[in-house]
Design an enzyme around this catalytic site. Structure first.
Site, PDB file in Angstrom:
ATOM      1  CG  ASP A  71      -5.204   9.297   6.005  1.00 44.32           C
ATOM      2  OD1 ASP A  71      -4.563   9.940   6.831  1.00 44.32           O
ATOM      3  OD2 ASP A  71      -6.190   9.762   5.413  1.00 44.32           O
ATOM      4  NE  ARG A  86      -2.814   8.055  -9.655  1.00 45.41           N
ATOM      5  CZ  ARG A  86      -3.441   7.731  -8.513  1.00 45.41           C
ATOM      6  NH1 ARG A  86      -2.730   7.343  -7.474  1.00 45.41           N
ATOM      7  NH2 ARG A  86      -4.744   7.782  -8.424  1.00 45.41           N
ATOM      8  CD  GLU A 139      -2.784   1.496   0.392  1.00 46.11           C
ATOM      9  OE1 GLU A 139      -2.387   1.533  -0.782  1.00 46.11           O
ATOM     10  OE2 GLU A 139      -3.954   1.756   0.721  1.00 46.11           O
ATOM     11  CG  ASP A 140      -0.926   4.796  -1.505  1.00 47.89           C
ATOM     12  OD1 ASP A 140      -1.580   4.265  -0.576  1.00 47.89           O
ATOM     13  OD2 ASP A 140      -1.453   5.520  -2.364  1.00 47.89           O
ATOM     14  CG  PHE A 155      -3.163  15.541   0.806  1.00 48.93           C
ATOM     15  CD1 PHE A 155      -4.126  14.615   1.177  1.00 48.93           C
ATOM     16  CD2 PHE A 155      -2.788  15.611  -0.534  1.00 48.93           C
ATOM     17  CE1 PHE A 155      -4.711  13.768   0.238  1.00 48.93           C
ATOM     18  CE2 PHE A 155      -3.372  14.769  -1.476  1.00 48.93           C
ATOM     19  CZ  PHE A 155      -4.335  13.851  -1.089  1.00 48.93           C
ATOM     20  CB  VAL A 156       2.406  13.282   1.004  1.00 46.70           C
ATOM     21  CG1 VAL A 156       3.034  13.980   2.192  1.00 46.70           C
ATOM     22  CG2 VAL A 156       1.785  11.966   1.422  1.00 46.70           C
TER      23      VAL A 156
HETATM   24  P1  IMP Z   1      -7.281   5.216   4.627  1.00 48.17           P
HETATM   25  O1  IMP Z   1      -8.342   4.228   4.258  1.00 48.17           O
HETATM   26  O2  IMP Z   1      -7.848   6.461   5.232  1.00 48.17           O
HETATM   27  O3  IMP Z   1      -6.166   4.628   5.446  1.00 48.17           O
HETATM   28  O4  IMP Z   1      -6.712   5.782   3.282  1.00 48.17           O
HETATM   29  C1  IMP Z   1      -5.811   5.167   2.544  1.00 48.17           C
HETATM   30  C2  IMP Z   1      -5.835   5.717   1.147  1.00 48.17           C
HETATM   31  O5  IMP Z   1      -6.106   7.116   1.124  1.00 48.17           O
HETATM   32  C3  IMP Z   1      -4.472   5.568   0.540  1.00 48.17           C
HETATM   33  O6  IMP Z   1      -4.403   4.374  -0.165  1.00 48.17           O
HETATM   34  C4  IMP Z   1      -4.374   6.759  -0.366  1.00 48.17           C
HETATM   35  O7  IMP Z   1      -4.862   6.428  -1.630  1.00 48.17           O
HETATM   36  C5  IMP Z   1      -5.268   7.796   0.235  1.00 48.17           C
HETATM   37  N1  IMP Z   1      -4.499   8.804   0.985  1.00 48.17           N
HETATM   38  C6  IMP Z   1      -4.419   8.970   2.314  1.00 48.17           C
HETATM   39  N2  IMP Z   1      -3.604   9.978   2.655  1.00 48.17           N
HETATM   40  C7  IMP Z   1      -3.152  10.488   1.487  1.00 48.17           C
HETATM   41  C8  IMP Z   1      -2.240  11.559   1.160  1.00 48.17           C
HETATM   42  O8  IMP Z   1      -1.677  12.268   2.018  1.00 48.17           O
HETATM   43  N3  IMP Z   1      -2.036  11.752  -0.160  1.00 48.17           N
HETATM   44  C9  IMP Z   1      -2.620  11.015  -1.138  1.00 48.17           C
HETATM   45  N4  IMP Z   1      -3.446  10.005  -0.875  1.00 48.17           N
HETATM   46  C10 IMP Z   1      -3.724   9.749   0.430  1.00 48.17           C
HETATM   47 MG    MG Z   2      -4.501   4.148  -2.265  1.00 46.94          MG
END
Ligand code: IMP
Ligand code: MG
Length: 176
Positions: free
Chosen positions: A99, A161, A95-96, A148-149
């Protein structure tokens, strides 16, 4: 909006190599499936796979929890399922960024129902302050503050990207 470099290409590549070496040590036998979460993890997946020096299978899964904005909608949708069975396999979700944890919480539950031998997570970035659901991330590239990155696979409204570094996106978006 302006971009400020948070992680240089060099730092990212060194850390990815370290994680690859750890994975080599941790998985002695059995099939290893590197599951890329589209689209954000695609560059990390590609680099991590090449930092691993054992045989590994690839597959891709599509999840969406974000709209065009910067915060989660809280609703996770499967937009593309795996092509292959993961029964009896060691699954490593790539995963990238973690969050809120909503995406990975959903995905690990889903994949565990398919009887893999193990399920672990490798995430390039972790924003621990933002967690709403607990997720056990086995391999973390970098813990970052609540900003936010973009870049190295991560987007804002599908942009940025292909940057080689990870940058903080500063300022309010313009809607023109
Ligand atoms: P989560 O379900 O809130 O943990 O979100 C995860 C997904 O949100 C990641 O796979 C990203 O695609 C997106 N995401 C969360 N934070 C960022 C950020 O700072 N920049 C870009 N995408 C983000
Ligand atoms: Mg993602």
């Amino acid at each position: 909006m302006a971009l400020r470099t948070l992680l240089t290409e060099d730092r990212i590549q060194k850390r990815v190599a370290e994680i690859g070496a750890e994975i080599d040590r941790d998985y002695p036998d059995g099939n290893l499936y590197l599951i890329c979460i589209l689209k954000g993890a695609c560059l990390f997946h590609a680099d991590l796979a090449r930092a691993i020096h054992r045989d590994a299978f690839f597959d891709f899964i599509g999840i969406s929890s974000y709209g065009r904005g910067k915060t989660t909608s809280g609703q996770v949708q499967l937009t593309k399922d795996l092509d292959i069975s993961i029964e009896d396999a060691h699954v490593l979700i790539v995963e990238d960024i973690v969050d809120s944890g909503v995406t990975l919480d959903y995905l690990t539950r889903l994949l565990k129902q398919r009887h893999p031998r193990s399920v672990e997570i490798a995430a390039l970035l972790d924003k621990p302050e933002r967690r709403l659901r607990p997720v056990a991330v086995r391999y973390v590239g970098f813990e970052i503050p609540d900003e936010f990155v973009v870049g190295y696979g991560l987007d804002y409204a599908e942009r940025y990207r292909n940057l080689r570094e990870v940058c903080v996106l500063e300022g309010e978006p313009d809607y023109n």
